[in-house]
Design a protein around this motif. Structure first.
Motif, PDB file in Angstrom:
ATOM      1  N   TRP A  98       0.821  -1.209   0.000  1.00  0.00           N
ATOM      2  CA  TRP A  98       0.000   0.000   0.000  1.00  0.00           C
ATOM      3  C   TRP A  98       0.856   1.261   0.000  1.00  0.00           C
ATOM      4  O   TRP A  98       0.541   2.231  -0.696  1.00  0.00           O
ATOM      5  CB  TRP A  98      -0.943  -0.014   1.207  1.00  0.00           C
ATOM      6  CG  TRP A  98      -2.195  -0.796   0.947  1.00  0.00           C
ATOM      7  CD1 TRP A  98      -2.370  -2.138   1.078  1.00  0.00           C
ATOM      8  CD2 TRP A  98      -3.448  -0.279   0.473  1.00  0.00           C
ATOM      9  NE1 TRP A  98      -3.655  -2.499   0.725  1.00  0.00           N
ATOM     10  CE2 TRP A  98      -4.343  -1.374   0.355  1.00  0.00           C
ATOM     11  CE3 TRP A  98      -3.899   0.998   0.153  1.00  0.00           C
ATOM     12  CZ2 TRP A  98      -5.659  -1.226  -0.076  1.00  0.00           C
ATOM     13  CZ3 TRP A  98      -5.222   1.137  -0.272  1.00  0.00           C
ATOM     14  CH2 TRP A  98      -6.078   0.042  -0.384  1.00  0.00           C
ATOM     15  N   SER A 136      -5.098   4.797   6.494  1.00  0.00           N
ATOM     16  CA  SER A 136      -5.969   3.871   5.765  1.00  0.00           C
ATOM     17  C   SER A 136      -5.202   2.622   5.344  1.00  0.00           C
ATOM     18  O   SER A 136      -5.740   1.505   5.400  1.00  0.00           O
ATOM     19  CB  SER A 136      -6.581   4.561   4.546  1.00  0.00           C
ATOM     20  OG  SER A 136      -5.578   4.939   3.620  1.00  0.00           O
ATOM     21  N   SER A 137      -3.956   2.791   4.927  1.00  0.00           N
ATOM     22  CA  SER A 137      -3.127   1.646   4.538  1.00  0.00           C
ATOM     23  C   SER A 137      -2.887   0.725   5.724  1.00  0.00           C
ATOM     24  O   SER A 137      -2.987  -0.508   5.605  1.00  0.00           O
ATOM     25  CB  SER A 137      -1.783   2.132   3.979  1.00  0.00           C
ATOM     26  OG  SER A 137      -1.969   2.976   2.874  1.00  0.00           O
ATOM     27  N   ILE A 140      -6.332  -1.112   6.626  1.00  0.00           N
ATOM     28  CA  ILE A 140      -6.710  -2.163   5.671  1.00  0.00           C
ATOM     29  C   ILE A 140      -5.756  -3.353   5.777  1.00  0.00           C
ATOM     30  O   ILE A 140      -6.191  -4.516   5.780  1.00  0.00           O
ATOM     31  CB  ILE A 140      -6.720  -1.604   4.236  1.00  0.00           C
ATOM     32  CG1 ILE A 140      -7.836  -0.573   4.084  1.00  0.00           C
ATOM     33  CG2 ILE A 140      -6.906  -2.729   3.218  1.00  0.00           C
ATOM     34  CD1 ILE A 140      -7.806   0.184   2.774  1.00  0.00           C
ATOM     35  N   SER A 141      -4.464  -3.072   5.897  1.00  0.00           N
ATOM     36  CA  SER A 141      -3.472  -4.148   5.990  1.00  0.00           C
ATOM     37  C   SER A 141      -3.645  -4.941   7.271  1.00  0.00           C
ATOM     38  O   SER A 141      -3.559  -6.183   7.263  1.00  0.00           O
ATOM     39  CB  SER A 141      -2.056  -3.562   5.926  1.00  0.00           C
ATOM     40  OG  SER A 141      -1.861  -2.814   4.742  1.00  0.00           O
ATOM     41  N   SER A 144      -6.963  -7.051   7.093  1.00  0.00           N
ATOM     42  CA  SER A 144      -6.820  -8.166   6.147  1.00  0.00           C
ATOM     43  C   SER A 144      -5.951  -9.268   6.741  1.00  0.00           C
ATOM     44  O   SER A 144      -6.300 -10.458   6.674  1.00  0.00           O
ATOM     45  CB  SER A 144      -6.207  -7.665   4.835  1.00  0.00           C
ATOM     46  OG  SER A 144      -7.022  -6.696   4.228  1.00  0.00           O
ATOM     47  N   PRO A 180     -10.169 -12.997  -0.038  1.00  0.00           N
ATOM     48  CA  PRO A 180     -10.465 -11.587   0.280  1.00  0.00           C
ATOM     49  C   PRO A 180      -9.265 -10.850   0.870  1.00  0.00           C
ATOM     50  O   PRO A 180      -9.050  -9.670   0.587  1.00  0.00           O
ATOM     51  CB  PRO A 180     -11.607 -11.691   1.309  1.00  0.00           C
ATOM     52  CG  PRO A 180     -12.218 -13.013   1.068  1.00  0.00           C
ATOM     53  CD  PRO A 180     -11.106 -13.910   0.653  1.00  0.00           C
ATOM     54  N   SER A 181      -8.480 -11.569   1.682  1.00  0.00           N
ATOM     55  CA  SER A 181      -7.300 -10.945   2.275  1.00  0.00           C
ATOM     56  C   SER A 181      -6.333 -10.476   1.205  1.00  0.00           C
ATOM     57  O   SER A 181      -5.808  -9.357   1.260  1.00  0.00           O
ATOM     58  CB  SER A 181      -6.620 -11.940   3.221  1.00  0.00           C
ATOM     59  OG  SER A 181      -5.432 -11.389   3.752  1.00  0.00           O
ATOM     60  N   ILE A 183      -7.048  -9.935  -1.957  1.00  0.00           N
ATOM     61  CA  ILE A 183      -7.668  -8.925  -2.822  1.00  0.00           C
ATOM     62  C   ILE A 183      -7.363  -7.529  -2.282  1.00  0.00           C
ATOM     63  O   ILE A 183      -6.948  -6.629  -3.018  1.00  0.00           O
ATOM     64  CB  ILE A 183      -9.188  -9.155  -2.925  1.00  0.00           C
ATOM     65  CG1 ILE A 183      -9.472 -10.350  -3.831  1.00  0.00           C
ATOM     66  CG2 ILE A 183      -9.890  -7.907  -3.478  1.00  0.00           C
ATOM     67  CD1 ILE A 183     -10.937 -10.731  -3.907  1.00  0.00           C
ATOM     68  N   PHE A 184      -7.555  -7.346  -0.969  1.00  0.00           N
ATOM     69  CA  PHE A 184      -7.292  -6.038  -0.366  1.00  0.00           C
ATOM     70  C   PHE A 184      -5.809  -5.798  -0.139  1.00  0.00           C
ATOM     71  O   PHE A 184      -5.350  -4.654  -0.180  1.00  0.00           O
ATOM     72  CB  PHE A 184      -8.044  -5.919   0.971  1.00  0.00           C
ATOM     73  CG  PHE A 184      -9.511  -5.692   0.819  1.00  0.00           C
ATOM     74  CD1 PHE A 184     -10.004  -4.420   0.576  1.00  0.00           C
ATOM     75  CD2 PHE A 184     -10.407  -6.751   0.900  1.00  0.00           C
ATOM     76  CE1 PHE A 184     -11.372  -4.203   0.425  1.00  0.00           C
ATOM     77  CE2 PHE A 184     -11.776  -6.544   0.754  1.00  0.00           C
ATOM     78  CZ  PHE A 184     -12.260  -5.266   0.517  1.00  0.00           C
ATOM     79  N   GLY A 185      -5.047  -6.862   0.100  1.00  0.00           N
ATOM     80  CA  GLY A 185      -3.634  -6.686   0.386  1.00  0.00           C
ATOM     81  C   GLY A 185      -2.760  -6.570  -0.846  1.00  0.00           C
ATOM     82  O   GLY A 185      -1.786  -5.816  -0.859  1.00  0.00           O
ATOM     83  N   ILE A 188      -5.702  -4.884  -5.061  1.00  0.00           N
ATOM     84  CA  ILE A 188      -6.078  -3.469  -5.149  1.00  0.00           C
ATOM     85  C   ILE A 188      -4.857  -2.567  -5.298  1.00  0.00           C
ATOM     86  O   ILE A 188      -4.824  -1.702  -6.183  1.00  0.00           O
ATOM     87  CB  ILE A 188      -6.938  -3.066  -3.937  1.00  0.00           C
ATOM     88  CG1 ILE A 188      -8.308  -3.752  -4.022  1.00  0.00           C
ATOM     89  CG2 ILE A 188      -7.114  -1.549  -3.873  1.00  0.00           C
ATOM     90  CD1 ILE A 188      -9.221  -3.456  -2.853  1.00  0.00           C
TER      91      ILE A 188
END
Length: 301
Positions: A98, A136-137, A140-141, A144, A180-181, A183-185, A188
């Motif tokens: 990120w 935010s990084s 989210i990290s 996740s 999902p982990s 996908i966000f890690g 994106i």
């Protein structure tokens, strides 16, 4: 693999790990010293500090994992330690991606010339927005990594694929939280880096055409800096693509098609060489690296 091949791979992995410690430790140290001297940090410096620190700590975890294997400490068999170490490892891995993503976005925003009032306001308020980017990084990290590590019951060694799990455990719960982990890690940040890289190269090319059209025949334009910037950006994007592919193969190779040690070698190579290219492309870090190398040469003499 033969024993000779295994030893050779282990030696290369060790060299990469300690190279990553040196390179990312250098980035972290320089940015902390700059902050100490100036009592403030520019937006890019904050992201560089977060990137260098997250990658440095990741390499420290790899060193700890080597010690764990060498002395047969079996820390991953302790549920709390297993969950904690893998949450931290995933958090550091995702947060570094990120931070790298935001660096790519900021480089594009700084170079691009916007006509929209909204984009112009965003560009002028970068120093105010960067703390929110960092927070935010981190959030989210952390979420996740936490969701995946907490909901996975098998022992998780951070230097082997998560797909090499207990065969008594179904793959469905694994994929339910792993996909999902990642996908966000991973996905994106990769998508946003690729988009910002495309627009950054396009902006540089437009600027080069503008310079060429306005240059006279007596003073040909010098494009070396622009060409170097394009090459650096393309190299960073290539490494980002390879890192995504290797990470997916390393984490989701359920059928064990690929050699784990070879894949892990490339997993470690990304934060090492990616940071090295960032140092070469940043004027302040490049000058600091040259001073450091000169001091090393003087010490040898």
């Amino acid at each position: 693999m033969s024993s000779v091949d295994v030893i050779a791979l282990d030696c290369i992995i060790l060299v990469e790990i300690f190279g990553g410690l040196l390179i990312n430790g250098f980035i972290t140290t320089i940015k902390i010293l700059d902050w100490w001297e100036c009592q403030k940090m520019k937006p890019l410096d904050k992201l560089f500090l977060g990137l260098g620190l997250s990658r440095f700590l990741t390499m420290c975890l790899y060193v700890f994992n080597i010690i764990n294997r060498f002395f047969s400490l079996n820390v991953y068999q302790i549920k709390v330690l297993n969950w904690t170490l893998n949450t931290i490892c995933l958090f550091l891995d995702f947060s570094s991606l990120w931070f790298s993503m935001w660096l790519s976005v900021l480089y594009y925003v700084k170079v691009a010339i916007f006509k929209s009032n909204i984009l112009i306001r965003i560009k002028l308020r970068l120093s105010e927005l960067v703390p929110y980017m960092i927070l935010s990084s981190i959030f989210i990290s952390l979420v996740s990594g936490f969701l995946f590590a907490y909901n996975f019951s098998s022992d998780l060694d951070i230097m082997i694929p998560y797909s090499n799990m207990d065969h008594n455990q179904s793959e469905e719960p694994y994929l339910e939280f792993a996909i999902p982990s990642y996908i966000f890690g991973h996905f994106i940040p990769f998508i946003i880096v690729s988009i910002s890289t495309f627009f950054l190269i396009q902006t540089i090319l437009v600027h080069m055409r503008h310079i060429s059209s306005n240059a006279s025949s007596l003073t040909p334009p010098r494009m070396n800096a622009h060409h170097a910037a394009i090459h650096s950006v393309m190299l960073l994007e290539l490494m980002t693509v390879l890192n995504l592919v290797v990470s997916v193969l390393h984490r989701f190779d359920v059928s064990d098609t690929y050699n784990n040690a070879s894949l892990f070698l490339f997993v470690i190579a990304y934060p090492v060489f990616h940071s090295l290219v960032l140092i070469a492309g940043n004027a302040k870090l490049r000058k600091a690296a040259m001073r450091f190398l000169c001091q090393v040469k003087e010490c040898r003499k």
